[in-house]
Motif scaffolding. Structure first.
Motif, mmCIF file in Angstrom:
data_model
loop_
_atom_site.group_PDB
_atom_site.id
_atom_site.type_symbol
_atom_site.label_atom_id
_atom_site.label_comp_id
_atom_site.label_asym_id
_atom_site.label_seq_id
_atom_site.Cartn_x
_atom_site.Cartn_y
_atom_site.Cartn_z
ATOM 1 N N THR A 217 0.815 -1.221 0.000
ATOM 2 C CA THR A 217 0.000 0.000 0.000
ATOM 3 C C THR A 217 0.847 1.269 0.000
ATOM 4 O OG1 THR A 217 -1.604 -1.242 1.297
ATOM 5 C CG2 THR A 217 -1.932 1.137 1.180
ATOM 6 N N MET A 218 1.669 1.417 1.033
ATOM 7 C CA MET A 218 2.372 2.694 1.201
ATOM 8 C C MET A 218 3.487 2.898 0.175
ATOM 9 S SD MET A 218 0.581 3.954 3.458
ATOM 10 C CE MET A 218 1.334 5.453 4.044
ATOM 11 N N PRO A 220 3.889 1.644 -2.972
ATOM 12 C CA PRO A 220 3.399 2.045 -4.309
ATOM 13 C C PRO A 220 2.891 3.492 -4.330
ATOM 14 C CG PRO A 220 2.509 -0.097 -3.711
ATOM 15 C CD PRO A 220 3.218 0.410 -2.505
ATOM 16 N N ILE A 221 2.233 3.933 -3.258
ATOM 17 C CA ILE A 221 1.738 5.323 -3.217
ATOM 18 C C ILE A 221 2.931 6.283 -3.194
ATOM 19 C CG2 ILE A 221 0.480 7.036 -1.809
ATOM 20 C CD1 ILE A 221 -1.387 4.759 -0.921
ATOM 21 N N TYR A 222 3.901 5.956 -2.361
ATOM 22 C CA TYR A 222 5.117 6.770 -2.244
ATOM 23 C C TYR A 222 5.816 6.867 -3.618
ATOM 24 C CZ TYR A 222 9.965 7.636 -0.588
ATOM 25 O OH TYR A 222 11.241 8.118 -0.385
ATOM 26 N N LEU A 224 4.509 6.448 -6.564
ATOM 27 C CA LEU A 224 3.670 7.203 -7.513
ATOM 28 C C LEU A 224 3.803 8.713 -7.287
ATOM 29 C CD1 LEU A 224 0.387 5.109 -7.766
ATOM 30 C CD2 LEU A 224 1.951 5.687 -9.615
ATOM 31 N N ILE A 225 3.867 9.104 -6.014
ATOM 32 C CA ILE A 225 4.006 10.533 -5.709
ATOM 33 C C ILE A 225 5.309 11.061 -6.320
ATOM 34 C CG2 ILE A 225 4.380 12.212 -3.829
ATOM 35 C CD1 ILE A 225 2.385 10.517 -2.157
#
Ligand SMILES: C[S@@+](CC[C@H](N)C(=O)[O-])C[C@H]1O[C@@H](n2cnc3c(N)ncnc32)[C@H](O)[C@@H]1O
Length: 279
Positions: A217-218, A220-222, A224-225
């Motif tokens: 979760t974290m 992939p979000i990191y 992407l940002i």
């Protein structure tokens, strides 16, 4: 004009923890799970593992205890459980955000001390002082003498938390007092250590759950940002990488390299349930 007090990163981490725990694991506890043999290490079982942990503590509350001070009570979920069992429970909650949850869960059944344990002021005395995964946040040279002072004549202290082992290397997981040094210190206190249960094996799987969450979760979000920043705002991205070089390096070591897991936890930490009686 007085300077605004900076927000403590550790406390905010716990505040975020409760939001994530409620959303993803349908739990309001902030402690590790107690993974008994046969319980699959899976996010769907976090709730059960944390209930096991709560039961473990309940089963070690000494007979005759009526009044409890729950130091660092998190969301107040465990305090609520103890109240429902008939104990009189007061809470120490230094985080204003967590205290909102505590109020909701315990209502007016408890006195809530909204300060660090170090700063508590009360004339009250308790049969039991409880540190459920809050012991590591407070210097024990302060918390232990203070607890002895706040205890009734035949009072007890229950600590359930992890400690640091003296081993080579850098732990990707922070926190915990040095175990050997703590033992040395505690041995000189006017206390009898009646229980010392090493529960590292049963608690360590919680770190695999954290690793799973971070990886899926974290991270992939990191990524992407930074993908958006690098492509759309390259100068800003470069500035961020420079400004937060140390923090990003830490994030990389702790989370992106997947070093935060049950194995590294067991290598660097030792999780204990300790019960002391006042002599
Ligand atoms: C990991 S949570 C544990 C919460 C809860 N006891 C549980 O078992 O779910 C750590 C708790 O310690 C509290 N804490 C941190 N520093 C503290 C301090 N100096 N004095 C008292 N509590 C503190 C935090 O606000 C939080 O409630």
């Amino acid at each position: 004009m007085s300077k605004k007090k900076k927000v403590d990163f550790k406390e905010i981490g716990l505040d975020i923890g409760i939001i994530l725990a409620r959303q993803f694991y349908k739990t309001e506890y902030l402690h590790y799970g107690y993974w008994i043999d046969g319980l699959e290490v899976d996010s769907s079982n976090v709730h059960e593992a944390q209930e096991n942990y709560a039961q473990l503590i309940l089963s070690h509350i000494p007979e005759g205890v009526k009044t409890i001070l729950d130091v660092g009570c998190g969301s107040g979920k465990f305090a609520q459980k103890m109240l429902d069992k008939g104990y009189q429970v007061d809470c120490v909650s230094p985080s204003p955000n967590l205290t909102k949850h505590v109020r909701r869960l315990v209502g007016d059944r408890s006195e809530i001390f909204e300060c660090g344990y170090e700063d508590i002021y009360t004339e009250k005395k308790y049969d039991l002082i409880l540190f459920s995964e809050s012991f590591q946040y407070i210097p024990y040279r302060i918390s232990m003498p203070l607890s002895i002072k706040l205890l009734n004549k035949k009072g007890s202290i229950l600590v359930c938390d992890f400690f640091r082992k003296k081993v080579e290397g850098t732990s990707p997981i922070g926190g915990g007092h040095d175990l050997e040094e703590y033992y040395e210190y505690a041995s000189k206190l006017p206390l009898n250590n009646i229980v010392d249960l090493d529960i590292t094996k049963e608690t360590a799987p919680s770190i695999d759950i954290v690793d799973d969450f971070l990886t899926n979760t974290m991270v992939p979000i990191y990524n992407l940002i930074f993908y958006v920043l690098d492509n759309n705002y390259p100068k800003f991205a470069k500035f961020l990488r420079w400004k937060f070089k140390k923090k990003l390096k830490k994030i990389d070591y702790k989370y992106l390299q997947r070093k935060t897991n049950a194995e590294s936890f067991s290598r660097f930490k030792s999780y204990h349930l300790l019960v002391y009686e006042k002599t």
